[in-house]
Write a protein that holds these residues in place. Structure first.
Motif, mmCIF file in Angstrom:
data_model
loop_
_atom_site.group_PDB
_atom_site.id
_atom_site.type_symbol
_atom_site.label_atom_id
_atom_site.label_comp_id
_atom_site.label_asym_id
_atom_site.label_seq_id
_atom_site.Cartn_x
_atom_site.Cartn_y
_atom_site.Cartn_z
ATOM 1 N N GLY A 129 0.823 -1.198 0.000
ATOM 2 C CA GLY A 129 0.000 0.000 0.000
ATOM 3 C C GLY A 129 0.857 1.248 0.000
ATOM 4 O O GLY A 129 2.091 1.179 0.047
ATOM 5 N N PRO A 130 0.240 2.411 -0.029
ATOM 6 C CA PRO A 130 0.991 3.669 -0.014
ATOM 7 C C PRO A 130 1.765 3.827 1.292
ATOM 8 O O PRO A 130 1.406 3.228 2.317
ATOM 9 C CB PRO A 130 -0.117 4.739 -0.127
ATOM 10 N N PRO A 131 2.821 4.627 1.287
ATOM 11 C CA PRO A 131 3.551 4.890 2.535
ATOM 12 C C PRO A 131 2.614 5.423 3.614
ATOM 13 O O PRO A 131 1.770 6.278 3.353
ATOM 14 C CB PRO A 131 4.582 5.946 2.115
ATOM 15 N N GLY A 132 2.760 4.893 4.820
ATOM 16 C CA GLY A 132 1.919 5.315 5.928
ATOM 17 C C GLY A 132 0.672 4.473 6.113
ATOM 18 O O GLY A 132 -0.064 4.660 7.090
ATOM 19 N N SER A 133 0.431 3.528 5.201
ATOM 20 C CA SER A 133 -0.773 2.694 5.300
ATOM 21 C C SER A 133 -0.513 1.355 5.967
ATOM 22 O O SER A 133 -1.407 0.509 6.016
ATOM 23 C CB SER A 133 -1.354 2.460 3.898
ATOM 24 N N GLU A 134 0.697 1.153 6.497
ATOM 25 C CA GLU A 134 1.077 -0.170 6.997
ATOM 26 C C GLU A 134 0.143 -0.671 8.106
ATOM 27 O O GLU A 134 -0.350 -1.809 8.045
ATOM 28 C CB GLU A 134 2.528 -0.142 7.521
ATOM 29 N N GLN A 135 -0.100 0.167 9.111
ATOM 30 C CA GLN A 135 -0.925 -0.284 10.232
ATOM 31 C C GLN A 135 -2.358 -0.535 9.785
ATOM 32 O O GLN A 135 -2.976 -1.543 10.162
ATOM 33 C CB GLN A 135 -0.896 0.760 11.355
ATOM 34 N N ARG A 136 -2.896 0.359 8.985
ATOM 35 C CA ARG A 136 -4.277 0.199 8.521
ATOM 36 C C ARG A 136 -4.429 -1.067 7.682
ATOM 37 O O ARG A 136 -5.388 -1.832 7.843
ATOM 38 C CB ARG A 136 -4.688 1.429 7.704
ATOM 39 N N LEU A 137 -3.453 -1.317 6.809
ATOM 40 C CA LEU A 137 -3.533 -2.489 5.947
ATOM 41 C C LEU A 137 -3.348 -3.772 6.755
ATOM 42 O O LEU A 137 -3.972 -4.800 6.457
ATOM 43 C CB LEU A 137 -2.476 -2.388 4.849
ATOM 44 N N MET A 138 -2.487 -3.723 7.768
ATOM 45 C CA MET A 138 -2.340 -4.882 8.647
ATOM 46 C C MET A 138 -3.654 -5.179 9.364
ATOM 47 O O MET A 138 -4.054 -6.352 9.508
ATOM 48 C CB MET A 138 -1.232 -4.632 9.673
ATOM 49 N N ASP A 139 -4.365 -4.157 9.809
ATOM 50 C CA ASP A 139 -5.664 -4.351 10.465
ATOM 51 C C ASP A 139 -6.665 -4.984 9.502
ATOM 52 O O ASP A 139 -7.404 -5.905 9.872
ATOM 53 C CB ASP A 139 -6.202 -3.020 10.985
ATOM 54 N N TYR A 140 -6.708 -4.477 8.261
ATOM 55 C CA TYR A 140 -7.599 -5.063 7.253
ATOM 56 C C TYR A 140 -7.263 -6.543 7.036
ATOM 57 O O TYR A 140 -8.158 -7.396 6.958
ATOM 58 C CB TYR A 140 -7.468 -4.314 5.927
ATOM 59 N N TYR A 141 -5.982 -6.813 6.893
ATOM 60 C CA TYR A 141 -5.560 -8.199 6.641
ATOM 61 C C TYR A 141 -5.982 -9.126 7.781
ATOM 62 O O TYR A 141 -6.530 -10.217 7.541
ATOM 63 C CB TYR A 141 -4.045 -8.269 6.448
ATOM 64 N N GLN A 142 -5.743 -8.715 9.016
ATOM 65 C CA GLN A 142 -6.083 -9.573 10.152
ATOM 66 C C GLN A 142 -7.582 -9.812 10.246
ATOM 67 O O GLN A 142 -8.026 -10.928 10.551
ATOM 68 C CB GLN A 142 -5.521 -8.963 11.439
ATOM 69 N N ARG A 143 -8.381 -8.779 9.983
ATOM 70 C CA ARG A 143 -9.834 -8.949 9.984
ATOM 71 C C ARG A 143 -10.266 -9.921 8.886
ATOM 72 O O ARG A 143 -11.086 -10.820 9.105
ATOM 73 C CB ARG A 143 -10.516 -7.597 9.782
ATOM 74 N N LEU A 144 -9.738 -9.709 7.680
ATOM 75 C CA LEU A 144 -10.099 -10.556 6.550
ATOM 76 C C LEU A 144 -9.672 -12.004 6.794
ATOM 77 O O LEU A 144 -10.447 -12.944 6.540
ATOM 78 C CB LEU A 144 -9.455 -10.012 5.277
ATOM 79 N N ARG A 145 -8.462 -12.198 7.282
ATOM 80 C CA ARG A 145 -7.962 -13.551 7.587
ATOM 81 C C ARG A 145 -8.870 -14.254 8.581
ATOM 82 O O ARG A 145 -9.246 -15.420 8.383
ATOM 83 C CB ARG A 145 -6.543 -13.442 8.147
ATOM 84 N N ASP A 146 -9.218 -13.566 9.666
ATOM 85 C CA ASP A 146 -10.035 -14.188 10.713
ATOM 86 C C ASP A 146 -11.451 -14.496 10.215
ATOM 87 O O ASP A 146 -12.034 -15.527 10.575
ATOM 88 C CB ASP A 146 -10.089 -13.284 11.941
#
Length: 269
Positions: free
Chosen positions: A163-180
């Protein structure tokens, strides 16, 4: 005889008076000498203490001990880094600066440095724990911080986030929600990307592409789960992509022979 006695008494009184007059002067000299001796003793102690402190500061580090469970960071590499920036000897070493240099190593998440007498610097290293890949060369740790090691072939199988710079935490949150949320369907997320407009695009194990857009993330994921469970699970290998960017329904594309199930567009994309 009376006159002689009076003369002797007068002389005795004069001697006593003279002695009493000399007492303050002798006491003053005594106090001065005592003060001089005390100052000399204190000065000697200060000189000895200064020399002892200078000796401690000059005392070299005899040993660098490295502790911690290390897999990617070599103990010899840690010792080389410490030895290369070590200044001031055992006592004078700047432990905060040493820790900063160690935490600059790609696989080091956290380092602790402490003195262990008589001459040992003890280094404790905690390595990074990759949770996902970040783009082509980076990794995200458990705090969604990016680190870029020189090699990480063992971790190539981790899911990739981008993702764009600065989106790391937000994208990690999306990933964890989607995975679960997909775990009960035995669907694993291999890739999750977000573009500059915030559009989310996921790849699942097996190659299925899931387009989620930029709005109503949880609602769209839940709608996909319902759709997959009710209509697509039996045809899982045939499903090429599912586009959830619609007000209701979805657009499903199958592998050959090409079939597309179209629904009304979501004007609020």
């Amino acid at each position: 005889m009376a006159a002689s006695r009076r003369n002797r008494q007068a002389a005795s009184r004069r001697r006593a008076t003279s002695w009493r007059e000399r007492l303050p002067a002798r006491a003053s000299v005594s106090r001065w000498l005592n003060g001089l001796l005390l100052c000399s003793a204190l000065g000697l102690v200060a000189v000895l203490a200064l020399r002892a402190w200078e000796g401690l500061l000059a005392m070299p580090v005899g040993r660098i001990a490295v502790a911690g469970k290390l897999e990617h960071v070599q103990r010899d590499e840690v010792r080389r880094v410490v030895a290369g920036v070590l200044e001031g000897g055992f006592v004078g070493a700047d432990l905060d600066a040493l820790r900063g240099h160690l935490e600059g190593l790609p696989w080091v998440y956290e380092a602790a440095v402490r003195r262990r007498w008589p001459d040992t610097l003890e280094i404790t290293v905690q390595e990074q724990l990759p949770i996902a890949r970040w783009g082509e060369e980076g990794f995200l740790n458990h705090e969604a911080s990016v680190f870029r090691p020189r090699a990480g072939s063992r971790w190539q199988g981790l899911p990739t986030l981008e993702g764009p710079p600065g989106s790391e935490q937000r994208l990690m949150d999306y990933y964890q929600r989607l995975r679960d949320m997909l775990a009960p369907l035995d669907l694993a997320v291999t890739t999750l990307r977000q573009d500059e407009r915030g559009q989310l695009d996921a790849r699942l194990a097996g190659g299925l592409r899931l387009r989620l857009g930029s709005e109503d993330f949880l609602l769209r994921v839940q709608r996909f789960i319902d759709l997959y469970h009710n209509d697509l699970e039996a045809r899982g290998p045939e499903v090429a992509s599912v586009d959830m960017r619609y007000a209701s329904g979805a657009a499903v594309t199958f592998h050959e022979p090409a079939q597309v199930a179209a629904v009304e567009p979501d004007r609020g994309q």
